[in-house]
Enzyme design. Sequence first.
Site, PDB file in Angstrom:
ATOM      1  N   HIS A 114      47.452  98.684  31.766  1.00 54.50           N
ATOM      2  CA  HIS A 114      47.955  97.407  32.282  1.00 54.50           C
ATOM      3  C   HIS A 114      49.467  97.456  32.355  1.00 54.50           C
ATOM      4  O   HIS A 114      50.124  98.075  31.514  1.00 54.50           O
ATOM      5  CB  HIS A 114      47.552  96.261  31.343  1.00 54.50           C
ATOM      6  CG  HIS A 114      46.102  95.929  31.404  1.00 54.50           C
ATOM      7  ND1 HIS A 114      45.548  95.187  32.420  1.00 54.50           N
ATOM      8  CD2 HIS A 114      45.074  96.256  30.579  1.00 54.50           C
ATOM      9  CE1 HIS A 114      44.254  95.055  32.215  1.00 54.50           C
ATOM     10  NE2 HIS A 114      43.929  95.705  31.105  1.00 54.50           N
ATOM     11  N   THR A 166      48.419 111.380  23.957  1.00 60.75           N
ATOM     12  CA  THR A 166      49.364 110.655  24.813  1.00 60.75           C
ATOM     13  C   THR A 166      50.195 111.599  25.678  1.00 60.75           C
ATOM     14  O   THR A 166      50.842 111.154  26.611  1.00 60.75           O
ATOM     15  CB  THR A 166      50.331 109.822  23.952  1.00 60.75           C
ATOM     16  OG1 THR A 166      51.051 110.719  23.098  1.00 60.75           O
ATOM     17  CG2 THR A 166      49.595 108.799  23.109  1.00 60.75           C
ATOM     18  N   ARG A 181      49.553 115.605  17.877  1.00 58.49           N
ATOM     19  CA  ARG A 181      50.574 116.661  17.797  1.00 58.49           C
ATOM     20  C   ARG A 181      49.864 117.995  17.591  1.00 58.49           C
ATOM     21  O   ARG A 181      48.746 118.041  17.064  1.00 58.49           O
ATOM     22  CB  ARG A 181      51.491 116.431  16.587  1.00 58.49           C
ATOM     23  CG  ARG A 181      52.105 115.056  16.549  1.00 58.49           C
ATOM     24  CD  ARG A 181      53.453 115.047  17.235  1.00 58.49           C
ATOM     25  NE  ARG A 181      54.120 113.785  17.033  1.00 58.49           N
ATOM     26  CZ  ARG A 181      54.697 113.066  18.014  1.00 58.49           C
ATOM     27  NH1 ARG A 181      54.657 113.497  19.269  1.00 58.49           N
ATOM     28  NH2 ARG A 181      55.303 111.937  17.745  1.00 58.49           N
TER      29      ARG A 181
END
Length: 189
Positions: A114, A166, A181
């Site tokens: 969004h 991410t 990570r």
Amino acid sequence: MKVLIAHIAAWIFSKMQGAELFLILRALRRAGHAIASSATFGPRVQLRIDSRATFSVGERSQVLHDSWIIAHPANVLAIGSDVFISQHCTISGNVRIGSGTLIGGFVTIIDGNHAFDDVHTPIREQGGRQLPIDIGTDVWIGAHAIVLQGVRIGDGAVIAANATVTRDVPAGAIVGGTPARVIRMRGTK
Ligand SMILES: CC(C)(COP(=O)(O)OP(=O)(O)OC[C@H]1O[C@@H](n2cnc3c(N)ncnc32)[C@H](O)[C@@H]1OP(=O)(O)O)[C@@H](O)C(=O)NCCC(=O)NCCS
């Protein structure tokens, strides 16, 4: 007697669900989506493929029960061959999954976010954007991981259980945590 009736009702209901999936698969194939005949889809799998999307599934790929596969208009959702998608996964948007990749239960792979920068407008009115996700070949994604928009996961990478991915993952890396990570490279233990 009541238990018997309940069992019979459940059996009829499961057959109806199987018939619904069969009809959806047949309609998608007739619409030109390349879904291999050897690909299998478990009970209650939802294929929410927009008629303007491009959807493909390669030979021998498996999608286990209760997983959702969603493609919006103009999306390209491509699942390679010998891909294993476990139960209760959600895969949505422009997503490519390379051949031989294994996806654990409850994994979420969604290419959308969004928009929320305007603090004076409700988030639900701000629209959003999609960025394609690219997952290589022979990747293993652990249970409950989530892969966010725009991420590229290199061939042979391992995503630990519960990871939030991410950023891009190099080929052959093991990543874990939130945000994910690099834990180490495969073959270095
Ligand atoms: C990542 C994984 C593959 C193990 O890889 P590994 O290299 O053998 O990892 P190790 O057990 O040696 O641990 C290495 C480090 O990673 C950490 N780690 C392991 N799994 C982790 C996870 N899921 N999330 C965060 N960190 C993790 C360990 O705590 C350790 O940290 P430390 O060095 O600070 O002590 C495994 O832990 C995992 O998550 N497997 C997924 C299982 C799964 O989902 N199965 C069902 C679907 S098929």
